[in-house]
Design an enzyme around this catalytic site. Structure first.
Site, PDB file in Angstrom:
ATOM      1  N   HIS A  33      -1.420   7.050   4.856  1.00 51.90           N
ATOM      2  CA  HIS A  33       0.013   6.490   5.589  1.00 51.90           C
ATOM      3  C   HIS A  33       0.932   7.414   5.602  1.00 51.90           C
ATOM      4  O   HIS A  33       1.271   8.301   4.467  1.00 51.90           O
ATOM      5  CB  HIS A  33       0.480   5.207   4.833  1.00 51.90           C
ATOM      6  CG  HIS A  33      -0.459   4.238   4.370  1.00 51.90           C
ATOM      7  ND1 HIS A  33      -0.908   3.328   5.463  1.00 51.90           N
ATOM      8  CD2 HIS A  33      -1.195   3.835   3.415  1.00 51.90           C
ATOM      9  CE1 HIS A  33      -1.923   2.414   4.946  1.00 51.90           C
ATOM     10  NE2 HIS A  33      -1.973   2.755   3.898  1.00 51.90           N
TER      11      HIS A  33
ATOM     12  N   ALA B   1       0.669  -1.176   0.052  1.00 51.28           N
ATOM     13  CA  ALA B   1      -0.063  -0.083   0.200  1.00 51.28           C
ATOM     14  C   ALA B   1       0.812   1.278  -0.094  1.00 51.28           C
ATOM     15  O   ALA B   1       0.313   2.394   0.003  1.00 51.28           O
ATOM     16  CB  ALA B   1      -1.051  -0.019   1.175  1.00 51.28           C
TER      17      ALA B   1
ATOM     18  N   ASN C 256       0.185  -3.856   7.941  1.00 53.11           N
ATOM     19  CA  ASN C 256       1.024  -4.394   7.046  1.00 53.11           C
ATOM     20  C   ASN C 256       2.214  -3.260   6.510  1.00 53.11           C
ATOM     21  O   ASN C 256       3.395  -3.517   6.252  1.00 53.11           O
ATOM     22  CB  ASN C 256       0.310  -4.919   5.595  1.00 53.11           C
ATOM     23  CG  ASN C 256      -0.493  -6.285   5.950  1.00 53.11           C
ATOM     24  OD1 ASN C 256       0.112  -7.089   6.195  1.00 53.11           O
ATOM     25  ND2 ASN C 256      -1.762  -6.053   6.049  1.00 53.11           N
TER      26      ASN C 256
HETATM   27  N1  LIG Z   1       1.353  -5.386   2.192  1.00 49.27           N
HETATM   28  C1  LIG Z   1       0.504  -4.478   2.180  1.00 49.27           C
HETATM   29  O1  LIG Z   1       0.497  -3.187   2.002  1.00 49.27           O
HETATM   30  C2  LIG Z   1      -0.904  -4.845   2.307  1.00 49.27           C
HETATM   31  C3  LIG Z   1      -1.358  -6.196   2.729  1.00 49.27           C
HETATM   32  N2  LIG Z   1      -2.460  -6.597   2.846  1.00 49.27           N
HETATM   33  C4  LIG Z   1      -2.627  -8.157   3.447  1.00 49.27           C
HETATM   34  O2  LIG Z   1      -2.904  -8.883   2.227  1.00 49.27           O
HETATM   35  C5  LIG Z   1      -4.116 -10.024   2.603  1.00 49.27           C
HETATM   36  C6  LIG Z   1      -5.082 -10.240   1.695  1.00 49.27           C
HETATM   37  O3  LIG Z   1      -5.971  -8.936   1.625  1.00 49.27           O
HETATM   38  P1  LIG Z   1      -7.429  -8.792   1.286  1.00 49.27           P
HETATM   39  O4  LIG Z   1      -7.508  -9.572  -0.084  1.00 49.27           O
HETATM   40  O5  LIG Z   1      -7.816  -7.492   1.451  1.00 49.27           O
HETATM   41  O6  LIG Z   1      -8.116  -9.894   2.402  1.00 49.27           O
HETATM   42  P2  LIG Z   1      -9.493 -10.537   2.083  1.00 49.27           P
HETATM   43  O7  LIG Z   1      -9.900 -10.893   3.420  1.00 49.27           O
HETATM   44  O8  LIG Z   1     -10.456  -9.771   1.203  1.00 49.27           O
HETATM   45  O9  LIG Z   1      -9.166 -11.807   1.270  1.00 49.27           O
HETATM   46  C7  LIG Z   1      -8.348 -12.941   2.166  1.00 49.27           C
HETATM   47  C8  LIG Z   1      -8.331 -14.133   1.145  1.00 49.27           C
HETATM   48  O10 LIG Z   1      -7.569 -15.227   1.655  1.00 49.27           O
HETATM   49  C9  LIG Z   1      -8.134 -16.583   1.778  1.00 49.27           C
HETATM   50  N3  LIG Z   1      -7.546 -17.442   2.888  1.00 49.27           N
HETATM   51  C10 LIG Z   1      -7.383 -17.206   4.089  1.00 49.27           C
HETATM   52  N4  LIG Z   1      -6.811 -17.965   4.668  1.00 49.27           N
HETATM   53  C11 LIG Z   1      -6.156 -18.793   3.844  1.00 49.27           C
HETATM   54  C12 LIG Z   1      -5.175 -19.896   3.743  1.00 49.27           C
HETATM   55  N5  LIG Z   1      -4.672 -20.463   4.853  1.00 49.27           N
HETATM   56  N6  LIG Z   1      -4.653 -20.340   2.578  1.00 49.27           N
HETATM   57  C13 LIG Z   1      -5.267 -19.751   1.298  1.00 49.27           C
HETATM   58  N7  LIG Z   1      -6.026 -18.804   1.156  1.00 49.27           N
HETATM   59  C14 LIG Z   1      -6.437 -18.171   2.485  1.00 49.27           C
HETATM   60  C15 LIG Z   1      -9.558 -16.085   2.051  1.00 49.27           C
HETATM   61  O11 LIG Z   1     -10.465 -17.278   1.361  1.00 49.27           O
HETATM   62  C16 LIG Z   1      -9.776 -15.019   0.918  1.00 49.27           C
HETATM   63  O12 LIG Z   1     -10.041 -15.333  -0.201  1.00 49.27           O
HETATM   64  C17 LIG Z   1      -4.247  -9.854   4.059  1.00 49.27           C
HETATM   65  O13 LIG Z   1      -3.284 -10.672   4.796  1.00 49.27           O
HETATM   66  C18 LIG Z   1      -4.009  -8.423   4.263  1.00 49.27           C
HETATM   67  O14 LIG Z   1      -3.440  -8.146   5.660  1.00 49.27           O
HETATM   68  C19 LIG Z   1      -3.791  -5.806   2.744  1.00 49.27           C
HETATM   69  C20 LIG Z   1      -3.566  -4.621   2.377  1.00 49.27           C
HETATM   70  C21 LIG Z   1      -2.191  -4.164   2.422  1.00 49.27           C
HETATM   71  O1  LIG Z   2      -3.593   0.650   3.387  1.00 50.67           O
HETATM   72  C1  LIG Z   2      -3.820  -0.586   3.309  1.00 50.67           C
HETATM   73  O2  LIG Z   2      -4.023  -1.150   2.206  1.00 50.67           O
HETATM   74  C2  LIG Z   2      -3.462  -1.757   4.469  1.00 50.67           C
HETATM   75  C3  LIG Z   2      -2.708  -0.961   5.556  1.00 50.67           C
HETATM   76  O3  LIG Z   2      -2.910   0.148   6.157  1.00 50.67           O
HETATM   77  C4  LIG Z   2      -1.789  -2.049   6.364  1.00 50.67           C
HETATM   78  O4  LIG Z   2      -2.102  -3.057   6.234  1.00 50.67           O
HETATM   79  O5  LIG Z   2      -1.152  -1.395   6.840  1.00 50.67           O
END
Ligand SMILES: NC(=O)C1=CN([C@@H]2O[C@H](COP(=O)(O)OP(=O)(O)OC[C@H]3O[C@@H](n4cnc5c(N)ncnc54)[C@H](O)[C@@H]3O)[C@@H](O)[C@H]2O)C=CC1
Ligand SMILES: O=C([O-])CC(=O)C(=O)O
Length: 266
Positions: free
Chosen positions: A219, A123, A189
């Site tokens: 952020h 992000a 994250n």
């Molecule tokens: N690095 C960054 O800046 C960011 C990272 N993230 C992270 O990315 C990840 C995904 O975010 P979103 O798509 O918004 O979440 P979401 O909640 O919409 O989707 C999560 C997906 O992962 C699947 N899932 C859950 N546990 C699983 C497992 N053990 N094995 C396989 N699939 C599994 C679920 O079925 C769902 O399809 C989260 O961990 C979130 O914290 C999100 C936003 C920013």
């Molecule tokens: O903005 C985002 O996509 C997620 C966020 O703040 C985080 O996980 O730190």
């Protein structure tokens, strides 16, 4: 030669990534890993975007590249075994790396498999500058994360404030990045990413704010060190399907995939 990519997770990020990666030369998302309980829904959603996609419960052994967008459990369940087999992986659930021992586990698995694990910038921007500045020494790194109250639903913030009736910005955490990632894994994250690029999880100060006056995920990052100073503000629009997640997160994964096959990478 086309690289076959497996996604782990098919939530807000996975769906948008599949949609936006269509037609990208040299790459094809062939498989999506989700837990058994989510397989039927994922199959219906994914097939509407790409008819021949396979929904599976584990990463196929012959995939070329894995992109994780699933959450903390998926790292130990799927990313570590893929790395051990020598499959290159890119990770978005960076907050998970606040769990003691997990960064070392990922590094050891990649070393054993003779491959690499890439921590994507997600992000935010500026991760390259923080990691470069670290080489000459950093003095302080601070991060403030501000989201609308809806971005804090389903988190411990619900016990600290009545999110539905907030009228002014409310600080819900002021602590280290490690504590932020432990208590707010889906909202920290960014805190974890800038810590891992910079001063580490215990020396990075974090403030998290539920703010009813904003509609974006904001952020603010401040870095001081031998290199000079850096101040960045990102105002990320959230994905329509998940107010916790900024849309730029998907674009950072697309950039990573694009750079796999581009002749000039940037
Ligand atoms: N690095 C960054 O800046 C960011 C990272 N993230 C992270 O990315 C990840 C995904 O975010 P979103 O798509 O918004 O979440 P979401 O909640 O919409 O989707 C999560 C997906 O992962 C699947 N899932 C859950 N546990 C699983 C497992 N053990 N094995 C396989 N699939 C599994 C679920 O079925 C769902 O399809 C989260 O961990 C979130 O914290 C999100 C936003 C920013
Ligand atoms: O903005 C985002 O996509 C997620 C966020 O703040 C985080 O996980 O730190």
């Amino acid at each position: 030669m086309t690289q076959n990519v497996t996604l782990i997770g098919f939530g807000a990020i996975g769906r948008t990534l599949l949609q936006r990666s269509a037609g990208q030369p040299g790459l094809r998302i062939t498989h999506v890993v989700v837990p058994e309980a989510h397989a039927a829904a994922a199959q219906a959603n994914a097939a509407a975007l790409q008819a021949d996609i396979a929904i599976v419960s584990a990463v196929p052994h012959d995939t070329d590249l894995v992109v994780e967008c699933a959450g903390h459990e998926a790292l130990t369940e799927h990313v570590v075994p893929a790395l051990l087999r020598g499959t290159e992986c890119a990770v978005l659930s960076i907050g998970a790396l606040s769990e003691p021992g997990l960064p070392e586990q990922l590094a050891d698995a990649a070393a054993q498999g003779g491959t690499q694990v890439h921590l994507l910038s997600g992000a935010i921007g500026g991760v390259d500058a923080i990691a470069a500045a670290r080489i000459a020494g950093l003095d302080a790194v601070t991060y403030t994360g501000r989201k609308p109250p809806s971005g804090w639903r389903g988190t411990p913030a619900e016990a600290l404030a009545d999110l539905g009736s907030l009228t002014e910005p409310t600080v819900i955490l002021e602590d280290t990045a490690r504590e932020a990632a432990r208590l707010y894994p889906k909202n920290a994250n960014v805190a974890a990413t800038i810590s891992l690029a910079g001063l580490g999880l215990d020396a990075t100060r974090v403030r998290l704010i539920a703010d009813p006056t904003v509609t974006e995920n904001i952020h603010e990052i401040e870095v001081r060190g031998a290199f000079g100073e850096m101040r960045i503000t990102m105002r990320g629009k959230p994905l329509p399907d998940n107010p916790k997640t900024s849309a730029l997160t998907v674009l950072s994964a697309l950039r990573f995939l694009h750079n796999r096959t581009a002749t000039v990478t940037i």
